[in-house]
Every structure is written in C-alpha cells, then in structure tokens.
Motif scaffolding. Sequence first.
Motif, PDB file in Angstrom:
ATOM      1  N   LEU A  88      -8.385 -25.777   5.609  1.00  0.00           N
ATOM      2  CA  LEU A  88      -7.479 -24.974   4.777  1.00  0.00           C
ATOM      3  C   LEU A  88      -6.014 -25.218   5.133  1.00  0.00           C
ATOM      4  O   LEU A  88      -5.129 -25.022   4.291  1.00  0.00           O
ATOM      5  CB  LEU A  88      -7.806 -23.482   4.933  1.00  0.00           C
ATOM      6  CG  LEU A  88      -9.074 -22.979   4.246  1.00  0.00           C
ATOM      7  CD1 LEU A  88      -9.324 -21.524   4.599  1.00  0.00           C
ATOM      8  CD2 LEU A  88      -8.975 -23.149   2.730  1.00  0.00           C
ATOM      9  N   GLY A  89      -5.771 -25.636   6.362  1.00  0.00           N
ATOM     10  CA  GLY A  89      -4.394 -25.894   6.775  1.00  0.00           C
ATOM     11  C   GLY A  89      -4.107 -27.355   7.044  1.00  0.00           C
ATOM     12  O   GLY A  89      -3.109 -27.682   7.699  1.00  0.00           O
ATOM     13  N   SER A  90      -4.955 -28.237   6.536  1.00  0.00           N
ATOM     14  CA  SER A  90      -4.809 -29.667   6.811  1.00  0.00           C
ATOM     15  C   SER A  90      -4.134 -30.401   5.653  1.00  0.00           C
ATOM     16  O   SER A  90      -4.727 -30.545   4.579  1.00  0.00           O
ATOM     17  CB  SER A  90      -6.187 -30.289   7.080  1.00  0.00           C
ATOM     18  OG  SER A  90      -6.102 -31.697   7.107  1.00  0.00           O
ATOM     19  N   PRO A 127      -4.550 -25.118  -3.708  1.00  0.00           N
ATOM     20  CA  PRO A 127      -5.753 -25.566  -4.428  1.00  0.00           C
ATOM     21  C   PRO A 127      -6.526 -26.697  -3.764  1.00  0.00           C
ATOM     22  O   PRO A 127      -7.752 -26.615  -3.640  1.00  0.00           O
ATOM     23  CB  PRO A 127      -5.194 -25.993  -5.788  1.00  0.00           C
ATOM     24  CG  PRO A 127      -3.966 -25.175  -5.962  1.00  0.00           C
ATOM     25  CD  PRO A 127      -3.377 -25.049  -4.591  1.00  0.00           C
ATOM     26  N   TRP A 128      -5.823 -27.744  -3.310  1.00  0.00           N
ATOM     27  CA  TRP A 128      -6.541 -28.900  -2.773  1.00  0.00           C
ATOM     28  C   TRP A 128      -6.952 -28.719  -1.322  1.00  0.00           C
ATOM     29  O   TRP A 128      -7.726 -29.503  -0.790  1.00  0.00           O
ATOM     30  CB  TRP A 128      -5.717 -30.169  -2.973  1.00  0.00           C
ATOM     31  CG  TRP A 128      -5.570 -30.479  -4.424  1.00  0.00           C
ATOM     32  CD1 TRP A 128      -4.458 -30.330  -5.192  1.00  0.00           C
ATOM     33  CD2 TRP A 128      -6.607 -30.926  -5.313  1.00  0.00           C
ATOM     34  NE1 TRP A 128      -4.724 -30.656  -6.498  1.00  0.00           N
ATOM     35  CE2 TRP A 128      -6.031 -31.031  -6.606  1.00  0.00           C
ATOM     36  CE3 TRP A 128      -7.964 -31.253  -5.140  1.00  0.00           C
ATOM     37  CZ2 TRP A 128      -6.761 -31.452  -7.714  1.00  0.00           C
ATOM     38  CZ3 TRP A 128      -8.685 -31.663  -6.245  1.00  0.00           C
ATOM     39  CH2 TRP A 128      -8.096 -31.765  -7.511  1.00  0.00           C
ATOM     40  N   ASN A 129      -6.443 -27.679  -0.682  1.00  0.00           N
ATOM     41  CA  ASN A 129      -6.974 -27.268   0.616  1.00  0.00           C
ATOM     42  C   ASN A 129      -8.164 -26.330   0.421  1.00  0.00           C
ATOM     43  O   ASN A 129      -9.196 -26.449   1.097  1.00  0.00           O
ATOM     44  CB  ASN A 129      -5.909 -26.562   1.451  1.00  0.00           C
ATOM     45  CG  ASN A 129      -4.912 -27.519   2.063  1.00  0.00           C
ATOM     46  OD1 ASN A 129      -3.814 -27.669   1.550  1.00  0.00           O
ATOM     47  ND2 ASN A 129      -5.279 -28.179   3.143  1.00  0.00           N
ATOM     48  N   PHE A 130      -8.000 -25.401  -0.528  1.00  0.00           N
ATOM     49  CA  PHE A 130      -9.027 -24.381  -0.745  1.00  0.00           C
ATOM     50  C   PHE A 130     -10.346 -24.975  -1.212  1.00  0.00           C
ATOM     51  O   PHE A 130     -11.403 -24.368  -1.033  1.00  0.00           O
ATOM     52  CB  PHE A 130      -8.536 -23.348  -1.769  1.00  0.00           C
ATOM     53  CG  PHE A 130      -9.472 -22.190  -1.947  1.00  0.00           C
ATOM     54  CD1 PHE A 130      -9.483 -21.153  -1.025  1.00  0.00           C
ATOM     55  CD2 PHE A 130     -10.364 -22.145  -3.012  1.00  0.00           C
ATOM     56  CE1 PHE A 130     -10.365 -20.085  -1.170  1.00  0.00           C
ATOM     57  CE2 PHE A 130     -11.244 -21.085  -3.166  1.00  0.00           C
ATOM     58  CZ  PHE A 130     -11.246 -20.051  -2.239  1.00  0.00           C
ATOM     59  N   ILE A 131     -10.304 -26.164  -1.776  1.00  0.00           N
ATOM     60  CA  ILE A 131     -11.539 -26.792  -2.260  1.00  0.00           C
ATOM     61  C   ILE A 131     -12.545 -26.988  -1.123  1.00  0.00           C
ATOM     62  O   ILE A 131     -13.742 -27.164  -1.365  1.00  0.00           O
ATOM     63  CB  ILE A 131     -11.219 -28.140  -2.955  1.00  0.00           C
ATOM     64  CG1 ILE A 131     -12.360 -28.542  -3.903  1.00  0.00           C
ATOM     65  CG2 ILE A 131     -10.933 -29.229  -1.930  1.00  0.00           C
ATOM     66  CD1 ILE A 131     -12.015 -29.750  -4.761  1.00  0.00           C
ATOM     67  N   ALA A 132     -12.064 -26.913   0.121  1.00  0.00           N
ATOM     68  CA  ALA A 132     -12.959 -26.997   1.282  1.00  0.00           C
ATOM     69  C   ALA A 132     -13.986 -25.861   1.285  1.00  0.00           C
ATOM     70  O   ALA A 132     -15.101 -26.026   1.784  1.00  0.00           O
ATOM     71  CB  ALA A 132     -12.154 -26.966   2.577  1.00  0.00           C
ATOM     72  N   ILE A 133     -13.615 -24.714   0.722  1.00  0.00           N
ATOM     73  CA  ILE A 133     -14.520 -23.558   0.715  1.00  0.00           C
ATOM     74  C   ILE A 133     -15.741 -23.821  -0.170  1.00  0.00           C
ATOM     75  O   ILE A 133     -16.880 -23.790   0.320  1.00  0.00           O
ATOM     76  CB  ILE A 133     -13.774 -22.282   0.280  1.00  0.00           C
ATOM     77  CG1 ILE A 133     -12.648 -21.942   1.255  1.00  0.00           C
ATOM     78  CG2 ILE A 133     -14.749 -21.111   0.146  1.00  0.00           C
ATOM     79  CD1 ILE A 133     -13.119 -21.571   2.646  1.00  0.00           C
ATOM     80  N   PRO A 134     -15.558 -24.086  -1.473  1.00  0.00           N
ATOM     81  CA  PRO A 134     -16.755 -24.344  -2.295  1.00  0.00           C
ATOM     82  C   PRO A 134     -17.478 -25.626  -1.896  1.00  0.00           C
ATOM     83  O   PRO A 134     -18.713 -25.671  -1.934  1.00  0.00           O
ATOM     84  CB  PRO A 134     -16.205 -24.438  -3.711  1.00  0.00           C
ATOM     85  CG  PRO A 134     -14.754 -24.746  -3.559  1.00  0.00           C
ATOM     86  CD  PRO A 134     -14.335 -24.055  -2.305  1.00  0.00           C
ATOM     87  N   PHE A 135     -16.738 -26.663  -1.497  1.00  0.00           N
ATOM     88  CA  PHE A 135     -17.391 -27.890  -1.055  1.00  0.00           C
ATOM     89  C   PHE A 135     -18.256 -27.626   0.174  1.00  0.00           C
ATOM     90  O   PHE A 135     -19.366 -28.145   0.290  1.00  0.00           O
ATOM     91  CB  PHE A 135     -16.345 -28.956  -0.726  1.00  0.00           C
ATOM     92  CG  PHE A 135     -15.950 -29.812  -1.903  1.00  0.00           C
ATOM     93  CD1 PHE A 135     -16.278 -29.448  -3.202  1.00  0.00           C
ATOM     94  CD2 PHE A 135     -15.233 -30.987  -1.726  1.00  0.00           C
ATOM     95  CE1 PHE A 135     -15.917 -30.229  -4.296  1.00  0.00           C
ATOM     96  CE2 PHE A 135     -14.861 -31.789  -2.805  1.00  0.00           C
ATOM     97  CZ  PHE A 135     -15.208 -31.401  -4.097  1.00  0.00           C
ATOM     98  N   GLY A 136     -17.735 -26.829   1.099  1.00  0.00           N
ATOM     99  CA  GLY A 136     -18.508 -26.503   2.305  1.00  0.00           C
ATOM    100  C   GLY A 136     -19.763 -25.717   1.983  1.00  0.00           C
ATOM    101  O   GLY A 136     -20.835 -25.962   2.550  1.00  0.00           O
TER     102      GLY A 136
END
Length: 246
Positions: free
Chosen positions: A232-234, A127-136
């Motif tokens: 996503l992998g950070s 979840p807290w990696n995937f947030i990069a998608i909508p934020f981006g």
Amino acid sequence: MATAAPSRSLVSLAAPDRKFYTGMGILMLFTALVGFSRTYFLGLFSGHAATITGRVPNVTVHLHALLFMSWLVLFIVQTSLVATHRVKVHRKLGYFGVALAAAMIVVGGRTAIEAARLGAVPPGAKPWNFIAIPFGDIMTFAIFFLGAVLWRNNKDMHKRLMILASTCLMAAALVRWPGVLALGALFSYGLMLVFPIAGAVYDRRSRGRVHPVYWWGLALIVLGVAARVALLGSPAWAHATQSLFG
C-alpha cells in the motif's frame, strides 16, 4: 487375528462435523449478505445500487457479485450433500466448483483493475497501490482452493482448505459492516480470522488437537495481509501495476 473395528471417535464426530461445516457456510453467506446489503443488494431493489466508494456498479461488478455469492451458496450445498451422504453428487458438483472458482479469479481481477483505473478506492488510498488488497484476497483464495482440489481425496485437508478459501472472501464483506470501516480497513482482516480460528477451536475441542492445515493457513493469511500493507505504501508496486494494467 480379528479385524479392527472403526474408531468410535471418528464415527461419533461425523454428525457434529457436518453440522459445523454447514453452519460455517451459512454464517459466511449471512456475513456477505449483511455486508453488501446496505449499498448493493437493497440498492438493486430500489434502483440505487452502489459500491463502497459510491459509484454505480457496471456489468463487471454485477457479475463479480453473482459469482462470489454463488460460491457461498455452493459451499452450503456441498456441505449439505456430504451431510446427507450424497458424496457422488458432491464430487460431480465439484467440477462446477472448479469452473466457478476460475471465473471468480478472472472476474475478481478484472473488477479490481477497473476500480483502479476509475480511482474507485476508499478515501485517502492510492488506486494502483490499493489494488494490492483485492489482488491479495484473490491470490490467497486461489492458493487455498488449489490445495483443496489437489487434496480432494483427503477429506480432512479438503474441507479445512475450503473453509480457508472461503474465509479469504470475507474481508470485503466485513469491511462493509456498520462501523467497521471507521475502525480502519485492516480491522476487517482481524474479524475475518474468526472463521479459521473457529475451525481451529472446533478441532481442539472435538479432536484434542488442531489440524496442521489451520496453522499453515492462518500463517499464510497473516503474512498475506502484512504483504498487502507493505504494498500500500510502495511506489514500485504502484508503478508496476499501473504500467501493466493502467
């Protein structure tokens, strides 16, 4: 000395341009309706609306949907106003567009944070990696829209920046098209590039060259997608976002 007559090429391009940009707006709205119809729009009528992860939409999700669909409708209205030479109305309605875009950024960010808190992400994603998608997606939309506002008096730049801004909303719809998610969520970003590439092809065929805005825009979109993949992998990104918003 005789006054130079208006370029015939520019005059002859006016009507095709209006058709192209209005058509792009309609195609984007169609893309969103198809993408969200199976889980959300049709579900509203049956009483079983759901997000892509299967959860029941809350008020924030409904507001998010209303704002983003309103943007696509507004895009069509604005291009139609220009096509019918009602430029003054187009400019006045632009103030509403600024307010709408600001609301989209705020609500879009809020929706992404709520989804991360609930763990409402695709299978296998953190979840807290995937947030990069909508934020981006929201960030690139904001950059292109801000550019469109700053260069609103340069119609060639303005309308292309608006195409790019609206393009940033398409990945979320395209990933919901039948079969796309099975090919990988990133495949939707490849499909999304069809819109600015279509604009570049139209430029090339109608003007003999591609406007620089498309080159810079495509570069920013591609770099932005690469940054999302890296995040996503950070672990550092996940820790930072969870600390800020968790």
